[in-house]
Design a protein around this motif. Structure first.
Motif, PDB file in Angstrom:
ATOM      1  N   SER A   1      -1.035 -10.091  15.852  1.00 50.33           N
ATOM      2  CA  SER A   1      -0.481 -11.035  14.871  1.00 50.33           C
ATOM      3  C   SER A   1      -1.526 -12.118  14.545  1.00 50.33           C
ATOM      4  N   PRO A   2      -1.676 -12.464  13.251  1.00 52.67           N
ATOM      5  CA  PRO A   2      -0.903 -12.068  12.078  1.00 52.67           C
ATOM      6  C   PRO A   2      -1.503 -10.891  11.297  1.00 52.67           C
ATOM      7  N   TYR A   3      -2.552 -10.244  11.842  1.00 51.78           N
ATOM      8  CA  TYR A   3      -3.286  -9.241  11.070  1.00 51.78           C
ATOM      9  C   TYR A   3      -2.497  -7.973  10.824  1.00 51.78           C
ATOM     10  N   PHE A   4      -1.638  -7.616  11.754  1.00 50.41           N
ATOM     11  CA  PHE A   4      -0.857  -6.404  11.522  1.00 50.41           C
ATOM     12  C   PHE A   4       0.075  -6.602  10.325  1.00 50.41           C
ATOM     13  N   GLY A   5       0.663  -7.791  10.226  1.00 49.29           N
ATOM     14  CA  GLY A   5       1.494  -8.087   9.070  1.00 49.29           C
ATOM     15  C   GLY A   5       0.713  -8.089   7.771  1.00 49.29           C
ATOM     16  N   ARG A   6      -0.529  -8.553   7.831  1.00 51.78           N
ATOM     17  CA  ARG A   6      -1.381  -8.508   6.638  1.00 51.78           C
ATOM     18  C   ARG A   6      -1.659  -7.071   6.217  1.00 51.78           C
ATOM     19  N   MET A   7      -1.884  -6.209   7.205  1.00 52.50           N
ATOM     20  CA  MET A   7      -2.096  -4.788   6.888  1.00 52.50           C
ATOM     21  C   MET A   7      -0.878  -4.210   6.188  1.00 52.50           C
ATOM     22  N   LEU A   8       0.303  -4.501   6.725  1.00 49.45           N
ATOM     23  CA  LEU A   8       1.519  -3.960   6.120  1.00 49.45           C
ATOM     24  C   LEU A   8       1.702  -4.484   4.708  1.00 49.45           C
ATOM     25  N   ALA A   9       1.455  -5.773   4.494  1.00 45.57           N
ATOM     26  CA  ALA A   9       1.605  -6.353   3.154  1.00 45.57           C
ATOM     27  C   ALA A   9       0.641  -5.696   2.175  1.00 45.57           C
ATOM     28  N   ARG A  10      -0.632  -5.532   2.568  1.00 49.23           N
ATOM     29  CA  ARG A  10      -1.617  -4.928   1.675  1.00 49.23           C
ATOM     30  C   ARG A  10      -1.333  -3.449   1.432  1.00 49.23           C
ATOM     31  N   TYR A  11      -0.852  -2.762   2.473  1.00 48.87           N
ATOM     32  CA  TYR A  11      -0.505  -1.350   2.287  1.00 48.87           C
ATOM     33  C   TYR A  11       0.696  -1.221   1.354  1.00 48.87           C
ATOM     34  N   ALA A  12       1.677  -2.104   1.516  1.00 56.59           N
ATOM     35  CA  ALA A  12       2.845  -2.084   0.636  1.00 56.59           C
ATOM     36  C   ALA A  12       2.438  -2.349  -0.810  1.00 56.59           C
ATOM     37  N   TYR A  13       1.481  -3.255  -0.998  1.00 60.83           N
ATOM     38  CA  TYR A  13       0.972  -3.559  -2.339  1.00 60.83           C
ATOM     39  C   TYR A  13       0.383  -2.303  -2.989  1.00 60.83           C
ATOM     40  N   ARG A  14      -0.371  -1.544  -2.211  1.00 62.93           N
ATOM     41  CA  ARG A  14      -0.959  -0.314  -2.756  1.00 62.93           C
ATOM     42  C   ARG A  14       0.106   0.737  -3.030  1.00 62.93           C
ATOM     43  N   CYS A  15       1.156   0.789  -2.193  1.00 65.93           N
ATOM     44  CA  CYS A  15       2.275   1.695  -2.466  1.00 65.93           C
ATOM     45  C   CYS A  15       2.975   1.313  -3.766  1.00 65.93           C
TER      46      CYS A  15
ATOM     47  N   ALA B   1       3.354   3.539  -7.144  1.00 66.53           N
ATOM     48  CA  ALA B   1       4.681   3.834  -7.690  1.00 66.53           C
ATOM     49  C   ALA B   1       4.823   3.412  -9.145  1.00 66.53           C
ATOM     50  N   GLY B   2       3.779   2.825  -9.717  1.00 70.23           N
ATOM     51  CA  GLY B   2       3.830   2.395 -11.104  1.00 70.23           C
ATOM     52  C   GLY B   2       4.278   0.962 -11.286  1.00 70.23           C
ATOM     53  N   LYS B   3       4.153   0.144 -10.236  1.00 70.82           N
ATOM     54  CA  LYS B   3       4.494  -1.294 -10.272  1.00 70.82           C
ATOM     55  C   LYS B   3       5.942  -1.531 -10.700  1.00 70.82           C
ATOM     56  N   PRO B   4       6.898  -0.936  -9.954  1.00 68.67           N
ATOM     57  CA  PRO B   4       8.308  -1.100 -10.337  1.00 68.67           C
ATOM     58  C   PRO B   4       8.771  -2.548 -10.196  1.00 68.67           C
ATOM     59  N   GLN B   5       9.833  -2.883 -10.922  1.00 67.74           N
ATOM     60  CA  GLN B   5      10.362  -4.250 -10.903  1.00 67.74           C
ATOM     61  C   GLN B   5      11.088  -4.554  -9.598  1.00 67.74           C
ATOM     62  N   ARG B   6      11.476  -3.509  -8.867  1.00 63.95           N
ATOM     63  CA  ARG B   6      12.139  -3.705  -7.582  1.00 63.95           C
ATOM     64  C   ARG B   6      11.513  -2.769  -6.559  1.00 63.95           C
ATOM     65  N   PHE B   7      11.096  -3.345  -5.443  1.00 64.02           N
ATOM     66  CA  PHE B   7      10.436  -2.587  -4.376  1.00 64.02           C
ATOM     67  C   PHE B   7      10.873  -3.189  -3.041  1.00 64.02           C
ATOM     68  N   GLU B   8      11.007  -2.341  -2.030  1.00 67.69           N
ATOM     69  CA  GLU B   8      11.433  -2.846  -0.728  1.00 67.69           C
ATOM     70  C   GLU B   8      10.503  -2.391   0.392  1.00 67.69           C
TER      71      GLU B   8
ATOM     72  N   GLN C   1       1.157 -11.585  -7.465  1.00 72.10           N
ATOM     73  CA  GLN C   1       2.353 -12.389  -7.643  1.00 72.10           C
ATOM     74  C   GLN C   1       3.502 -11.534  -8.161  1.00 72.10           C
ATOM     75  N   ARG C   2       3.188 -10.594  -9.054  1.00 69.03           N
ATOM     76  CA  ARG C   2       4.221  -9.668  -9.543  1.00 69.03           C
ATOM     77  C   ARG C   2       4.754  -8.812  -8.401  1.00 69.03           C
ATOM     78  N   PHE C   3       3.840  -8.331  -7.572  1.00 72.38           N
ATOM     79  CA  PHE C   3       4.233  -7.515  -6.419  1.00 72.38           C
ATOM     80  C   PHE C   3       5.122  -8.316  -5.470  1.00 72.38           C
ATOM     81  N   ALA C   4       4.706  -9.529  -5.122  1.00 71.84           N
ATOM     82  CA  ALA C   4       5.477 -10.354  -4.194  1.00 71.84           C
ATOM     83  C   ALA C   4       6.853 -10.680  -4.766  1.00 71.84           C
ATOM     84  N   GLY C   5       6.916 -10.911  -6.076  1.00 68.19           N
ATOM     85  CA  GLY C   5       8.186 -11.213  -6.707  1.00 68.19           C
ATOM     86  C   GLY C   5       9.123 -10.018  -6.759  1.00 68.19           C
ATOM     87  N   ALA C   6       8.535  -8.821  -6.827  1.00 64.56           N
ATOM     88  CA  ALA C   6       9.354  -7.610  -6.920  1.00 64.56           C
ATOM     89  C   ALA C   6       9.815  -7.096  -5.566  1.00 64.56           C
ATOM     90  N   THR C   7       9.184  -7.579  -4.486  1.00 61.64           N
ATOM     91  CA  THR C   7       9.387  -6.977  -3.165  1.00 61.64           C
ATOM     92  C   THR C   7      10.373  -7.765  -2.320  1.00 61.64           C
TER      93      THR C   7
END
Length: 436
Positions: free
Chosen positions: A63-77, A81-88, A118-124
């Motif tokens: 911590s906190p690097y593992f969380g950073r990895m997950l956030a960056r990996y989720a961003y790439r996912c 996925a085509g930058k959907p308006q809702r992502f979890e 910012q779009r990713f964070a807002g959608a997730t």
């Protein structure tokens, strides 16, 4: 508590039926030791995370690097996925909530605050699927005000489909050390031939203790040290669903072998992988655990596949039921097979450092220093009584000149980083699944 056992005694006929009716299978005994509402390790909140606790997972140790990895990996996912308006981001079994906390903070404060991020964070949104009420409370305490940004679903996906599924069109599932906590059946040769399954018969002196009585007996401090346990082997036909599981995944065990290494079978792995695949119409899953493929599970001995208590303690599951964690080496061959049935394919299987590579977050010398500072701060806060785990973390850190500047904590951080990066041999594996 006595650890004495009678191994590989067998029962057939009416006696076998009586044992199957009154006493827990090996799997049910372990499940009760972990999740029984009165005496289970997780249900009662005995589990301790971090320094002075029972174990460190990588999301805590790094911590906190593992969380950073997950956030960056989720961003790439999200981008794939085509930058959907809702992502979890959906975490199965979130422990003390540290990974969720670090991921949310990383999403709020990325290295480069781009408009797309910012779009990713807002959608997730972040979702936690958790079985234990005690751990949900622990997670809320860890998250503090950030708990308002998390949705919880209390569910056990190993026993049923989530009623609210699918949650969203697109999502990323993260399951860190979830499958190894599932209780497994112990499969051994039956002394009279064929495949056997272990049942546990507790004894209090000369008297047997049924599964229904066990919780009361364990709660009595005067009786607890007098308990002992016997393993009795019944024909696997007494548990038809287990027999079907073995015939599908390990049919060679029915080939007339008189001897084979104990295999720990977990049909619930199939259930949780299948039900988690229903959570999102499109998405990926990161399964992280100690484990290996079928060749390992066929040849390795029992002590290489089931563990109780602190790491490397060598403790038996009978040493302190309800007071010790119990974990199993995960059979990733089963994960792969069931995932394929559910329409998922394996995109990667191997060392965890692949998560760092794919996310673009390096666990290098600079990262180690940042991790060390955070763990030092966490320990200092626990010393002054801040945080839900201060009681044990307060006594869990020592400063020793022989261990170099920073004492054992610096050594622990370096070891965790080296293990994550594959510089130290480890049984930890990462399996990435994607929808076909």
């Amino acid at each position: 508590m006595s650890q004495s056992m009678t191994q590989f005694s067998s029962a057939v006929g009416a006696e076998a039926n009586r044992i199957a009716r009154l006493f827990p299978s090996y799997r049910d005994f372990v499940d009760d030791a972990l999740f029984h509402p009165a005496w289970g390790y997780y249900s009662t909140g005995r589990v301790r995370f971090g320094e002075g606790g029972h174990y460190d997972t990588f999301p805590i140790a790094l911590s906190p690097y593992f969380g950073r990895m997950l956030a960056r990996y989720a961003y790439r996912c999200w981008r794939r996925a085509g930058k959907p308006q809702r992502f979890e981001i959906c975490e199965l079994g979130a422990g003390n909530g540290q990974l969720c906390l670090d991921t949310l903070l990383a999403m709020s404060k990325p290295i480069r605050q781009t408009q797309e991020w910012q779009r990713f964070a807002g959608a997730t949104r972040y979702r936690i699927v958790e079985r234990s009420v005690a751990l949900i409370e622990r997670q809320r305490a860890t998250l503090g005000p950030l708990a308002a940004r998390v949705r919880w679903l209390r569910a056990d996906l190993s026993r049923g489909r989530a009623r609210q599924a699918p949650f969203a069109e697109h999502g990323l599932i993260i399951a860190n050390e979830v499958l190894d906590c599932l209780a497994h059946h112990k499969i051994v040769p039956h002394p009279r031939g064929g495949v056997g399954v272990a049942f546990i018969v507790p004894h209090l002196g000369q008297r047997t203790v049924s599964r229904a009585e066990l919780a009361t007996t364990l709660s009595d401090a005067t009786k607890r040290p007098l308990l002992s346990f016997a393993e009795v082997i019944l024909p696997v036909a007494h548990l038809p669903h287990v027999e079907s599981f073995i015939r599908r995944h390990y049919p060679e065990l029915f080939g007339g072998r008189r001897k084979f290494a104990p295999y720990f079978a977990c049909p619930e792995i199939g259930e949780i992988v299948r039900h988690s695949s229903d959570l999102y119409a499109h998405g990926e899953a990161l399964w992280i655990d100690y484990g290996d493929l079928r060749d390992f599970h066929l040849r390795a001995g029992e002590r290489q596949k089931v563990f109780a208590g602190p790491p490397r303690s060598g403790a038996s599951i009978y040493r302190n039921p309800g007071g010790d964690d119990i974990t199993f080496m995960v059979d990733f061959s089963v994960v792969e097979s069931v995932a394929g049935d559910a329409g998922m394919r394996v995109a990667y299987f191997g060392g965890q450092r692949e998560l760092a590579r794919r996310s673009g977050v390096r666990v290098d010398a600079a990262a180690r220093e940042a991790i060390l500072k955070q763990r030092m701060l966490s320990w200092i806060l626990s010393v002054v009584g801040v945080g839900p785990e201060q009681e044990w973390r307060r006594s869990g850190l020592t400063w020793d000149r022989r261990a170099g500047k920073g004492g054992h904590l610096r050594h622990d951080v370096r070891r965790a980083a080296d293990e994550f990066n594959g510089m130290i041999t480890t049984g930890f594996k990462l399996m990435i699944l994607r929808r076909i």
